[in-house]
Scaffold this active site. Structure first.
Site, PDB file in Angstrom:
ATOM      1  N   GLU A 157       0.849  -1.200   0.000  1.00  0.00           N
ATOM      2  CA  GLU A 157       0.000   0.000   0.000  1.00  0.00           C
ATOM      3  C   GLU A 157       0.883   1.248   0.000  1.00  0.00           C
ATOM      4  OE1 GLU A 157      -3.061   2.313   3.055  1.00  0.00           O
ATOM      5  OE2 GLU A 157      -3.002   0.118   3.065  1.00  0.00           O
ATOM      6  N   GLU A 182      -2.928  11.294   3.198  1.00  0.00           N
ATOM      7  CA  GLU A 182      -4.057  10.979   4.065  1.00  0.00           C
ATOM      8  C   GLU A 182      -4.174  12.119   5.077  1.00  0.00           C
ATOM      9  OE1 GLU A 182      -4.749   6.345   4.660  1.00  0.00           O
ATOM     10  OE2 GLU A 182      -2.855   6.996   5.540  1.00  0.00           O
ATOM     11  N   GLU A 195     -13.023   8.254   4.353  1.00  0.00           N
ATOM     12  CA  GLU A 195     -13.365   7.228   5.342  1.00  0.00           C
ATOM     13  C   GLU A 195     -13.255   7.785   6.762  1.00  0.00           C
ATOM     14  OE1 GLU A 195     -10.260   4.151   5.768  1.00  0.00           O
ATOM     15  OE2 GLU A 195      -9.034   5.372   4.415  1.00  0.00           O
TER      16      GLU A 195
END
Length: 291
Positions: A160, A165, A258
């Site tokens: 990943e 983020e 999210e």
């Protein structure tokens, strides 16, 4: 000007300036920051790039929620109706669900989004995204991950690459999170290995001017080799990392809004603000290869 010449001129104009592709000739590098060599040229990869100029999300390139895939981390549930297009941008507007939804015995109270590229990207490519974060406790992200279940043998593992983020509102006392809304937060993850690959996280943090939701910023990463990834913020090189395992497996691009378990829902639900403030804006995603 005769009719034939006029029509030919219009056709050339549409071919050069029309369609849905960038007129950029190279990634967004500041002077002296381009890491390529003198005998190399950057070329746009149209199949993985999007200017978001269409009235609807281009479903030939993107999934808006992946069928049978990840539905979100509670309390954030991925909802296709949070995604819209306006003014040449992709918008994801977070919200609180009218009623909680229980799925697999997990309670979801908020709506986010999971947008994934249908095609995968390989080592050697440069990825950049112009993004403005939302102001809520939910995230605004740009990253890549492999479909690990589709691989066999020692390749049945997770790689990943988190390019950015961030969250807008910090609702935790955890020390690491206190500047999470004013940095480019990048990481490489290796996990769920099946052979002798190492497990671990190697990341990079870069300070920004102001908050992540104040304006658009360009977040970039050059997947230079399986063991070298360079990160760029607004065209400037801000760090290089060496992942703990080889990053040599094809990965999908992700645009995900999210919830994080370390940044819990505020007592008032965290959505008492305008739709504009609850929205993450993506101006474009561009992927480049070297020739």
């Amino acid at each position: 000007m005769n009719r034939v010449l006029f029509l030919s001129t219009i056709l050339v104009f549409l071919m050069v300036f029309g369609c849905d592709q960038s007129n950029q000739i190279a990634p967004t590098f500041s002077e002296g920051q381009d890491p390529s060599s003198a005998d190399q040229t950057w070329k746009l990869v149209p199949s993985l790039s999007d200017e978001f100029n269409d009235p609807d999300l281009d479903t030939s390139k993107w999934y808006n929620t992946v069928p049978g895939g990840w539905i979100g981390r509670p309390p954030g549930l991925f909802k296709a109706n949070t995604v819209s297009m306006a003014d040449g941008k992709l918008l994801v507007t977070t919200d609180q669900l009218p009623e909680p939804e229980i799925i697999d015995e997990k309670e979801f109270t908020h709506a986010g989004a999971h947008i994934q590229s249908k095609l995968t990207a390989n080592v050697g490519l440069y990825f950049e995204c112009s993004m403005k974060a939302n102001k809520t406790f939910m995230s605004s992200t740009f990253w890549l991950i492999n479909d690990w279940k589709s691989f066999e043998g020692c390749d049945n593992r997770v790689t990943e690459l988190d390019i950015q983020e961030a969250v807008g509102y910090i609702n935790t006392e955890k020390e690491f999170a206190q500047t999470f809304n004013e940095k480019m937060n990048s990481n490489t993850h290796s996990r769920l290995v099946t052979c002798e690959d190492s497990v671990g996280i190697v990341g990079n943090k870069a300070k920004m001017e102001g908050k992540v939701y104040d304006d658009f910023h360009v977040f970039g990463a050059w997947w230079k080799s399986p063991r070298e990834i360079l990160f760029f913020l607004d065209g400037n090189h801000v760090g290089t990392v060496e992942p703990v395992a080889d990053f040599d497996l094809p990965m999908h691009i992700k645009l995900v809004i999210e919830t994080y378990n370390w940044n819990p829902t505020p007592e008032d639900g965290g959505m008492n603000m305008s739709a504009e403030d609850r929205t993450t804006y993506y101006d474009w995603v561009r992927v480049w290869e070297l020739e």
